[in-house]
Write a protein that holds these residues in place. Sequence first.
Motif, PDB file in Angstrom:
ATOM      1  N   ASP A  29      -2.090  45.419-111.392  1.00  0.00           N
ATOM      2  CA  ASP A  29      -2.990  45.462-110.240  1.00  0.00           C
ATOM      3  C   ASP A  29      -4.156  46.435-110.440  1.00  0.00           C
ATOM      4  O   ASP A  29      -5.175  46.320-109.764  1.00  0.00           O
ATOM      5  N   GLN A  30      -4.027  47.375-111.357  1.00  0.00           N
ATOM      6  CA  GLN A  30      -5.151  48.262-111.664  1.00  0.00           C
ATOM      7  C   GLN A  30      -6.280  47.478-112.335  1.00  0.00           C
ATOM      8  O   GLN A  30      -7.444  47.810-112.170  1.00  0.00           O
ATOM      9  N   TYR A  31      -5.927  46.459-113.096  1.00  0.00           N
ATOM     10  CA  TYR A  31      -6.916  45.672-113.830  1.00  0.00           C
ATOM     11  C   TYR A  31      -7.399  44.464-113.045  1.00  0.00           C
ATOM     12  O   TYR A  31      -8.593  44.188-113.000  1.00  0.00           O
ATOM     13  N   VAL A  32      -6.476  43.723-112.477  1.00  0.00           N
ATOM     14  CA  VAL A  32      -6.811  42.491-111.756  1.00  0.00           C
ATOM     15  C   VAL A  32      -6.071  42.482-110.413  1.00  0.00           C
ATOM     16  O   VAL A  32      -5.073  41.791-110.247  1.00  0.00           O
ATOM     17  N   PRO A  33      -6.559  43.255-109.443  1.00  0.00           N
ATOM     18  CA  PRO A  33      -5.843  43.407-108.174  1.00  0.00           C
ATOM     19  C   PRO A  33      -5.640  42.089-107.429  1.00  0.00           C
ATOM     20  O   PRO A  33      -6.588  41.350-107.177  1.00  0.00           O
ATOM     21  N   GLY A  34      -4.378  41.803-107.148  1.00  0.00           N
ATOM     22  CA  GLY A  34      -4.025  40.628-106.367  1.00  0.00           C
ATOM     23  C   GLY A  34      -4.116  39.297-107.099  1.00  0.00           C
ATOM     24  O   GLY A  34      -3.905  38.249-106.499  1.00  0.00           O
ATOM     25  N   LYS A  35      -4.405  39.306-108.377  1.00  0.00           N
ATOM     26  CA  LYS A  35      -4.602  38.051-109.111  1.00  0.00           C
ATOM     27  C   LYS A  35      -3.366  37.616-109.890  1.00  0.00           C
ATOM     28  O   LYS A  35      -3.289  36.472-110.323  1.00  0.00           O
ATOM     29  N   VAL A  36      -2.413  38.525-110.104  1.00  0.00           N
ATOM     30  CA  VAL A  36      -1.234  38.221-110.920  1.00  0.00           C
ATOM     31  C   VAL A  36       0.025  38.525-110.122  1.00  0.00           C
ATOM     32  O   VAL A  36       0.133  39.571-109.487  1.00  0.00           O
ATOM     33  N   ARG A  37       0.961  37.588-110.173  1.00  0.00           N
ATOM     34  CA  ARG A  37       2.276  37.807-109.563  1.00  0.00           C
ATOM     35  C   ARG A  37       3.267  38.076-110.693  1.00  0.00           C
ATOM     36  O   ARG A  37       3.446  37.243-111.578  1.00  0.00           O
ATOM     37  N   VAL A  38       3.886  39.247-110.664  1.00  0.00           N
ATOM     38  CA  VAL A  38       4.818  39.654-111.720  1.00  0.00           C
ATOM     39  C   VAL A  38       6.242  39.482-111.206  1.00  0.00           C
ATOM     40  O   VAL A  38       6.564  39.866-110.089  1.00  0.00           O
ATOM     41  N   TYR A  39       7.105  38.904-112.047  1.00  0.00           N
ATOM     42  CA  TYR A  39       8.516  38.749-111.709  1.00  0.00           C
ATOM     43  C   TYR A  39       9.334  38.598-112.987  1.00  0.00           C
ATOM     44  O   TYR A  39       8.785  38.446-114.076  1.00  0.00           O
TER      45      TYR A  39
ATOM     46  N   GLU B  27       6.817  48.426-111.544  1.00  0.00           N
ATOM     47  CA  GLU B  27       5.963  49.182-112.457  1.00  0.00           C
ATOM     48  C   GLU B  27       4.912  48.279-113.102  1.00  0.00           C
ATOM     49  O   GLU B  27       3.728  48.622-113.138  1.00  0.00           O
ATOM     50  N   ALA B  28       5.341  47.120-113.572  1.00  0.00           N
ATOM     51  CA  ALA B  28       4.405  46.187-114.208  1.00  0.00           C
ATOM     52  C   ALA B  28       3.366  45.690-113.207  1.00  0.00           C
ATOM     53  O   ALA B  28       2.178  45.592-113.536  1.00  0.00           O
ATOM     54  N   GLN B  29       3.791  45.390-111.978  1.00  0.00           N
ATOM     55  CA  GLN B  29       2.856  44.912-110.955  1.00  0.00           C
ATOM     56  C   GLN B  29       1.814  45.980-110.652  1.00  0.00           C
ATOM     57  O   GLN B  29       0.632  45.675-110.526  1.00  0.00           O
ATOM     58  N   ALA B  30       2.246  47.242-110.577  1.00  0.00           N
ATOM     59  CA  ALA B  30       1.308  48.336-110.296  1.00  0.00           C
ATOM     60  C   ALA B  30       0.282  48.483-111.416  1.00  0.00           C
ATOM     61  O   ALA B  30      -0.910  48.669-111.155  1.00  0.00           O
ATOM     62  N   VAL B  31       0.725  48.387-112.655  1.00  0.00           N
ATOM     63  CA  VAL B  31      -0.190  48.525-113.788  1.00  0.00           C
ATOM     64  C   VAL B  31      -1.165  47.350-113.835  1.00  0.00           C
ATOM     65  O   VAL B  31      -2.372  47.530-114.003  1.00  0.00           O
TER      66      VAL B  31
END
Length: 130
Positions: free
Chosen positions: A24-34, A18-22
């Motif tokens: 990615d709306q702002y900074v697609p492909g720039k953040v890795r969430v874990y 869920e966090a990765q999807a949200v």
Amino acid sequence: MTKENYLFQGTREKAVREAQAVVDQYVPGKVRVYCEWCEEANAWYMVGAYQSYIDLGERKTPTAVTSFRTEKMDRYYDVSVFAAFFKQRTAYMNASYYWQIQARENNIHPAMFKEWFDSKKRTTSDMVSA
């Protein structure tokens, strides 16, 4: 509370998706969430890893530095609070490394990047009067 029963793995995986999807709306492909367990706090943390660029001076190319945004996953955790950090810095994180370095050299906070960058743009009236 122990590590195992604090937050179930399925719940963590769903929260990460869920966090990765949200984000990615702002900074697609720039953040890795874990998620990551912190022994000192005895809690799970949501982590967003992203890269910034700095110019160390002695090199011709900019150096990538990994930065982290963390949020404790307790009863107050909310994905919108976690993602707000990245939403605020959307323009900075989507900018090229050249502009990120220029912003750092001019002491521009990433949250204020859009206003600073927009002030650098030339308008049609600027070009006519120049």
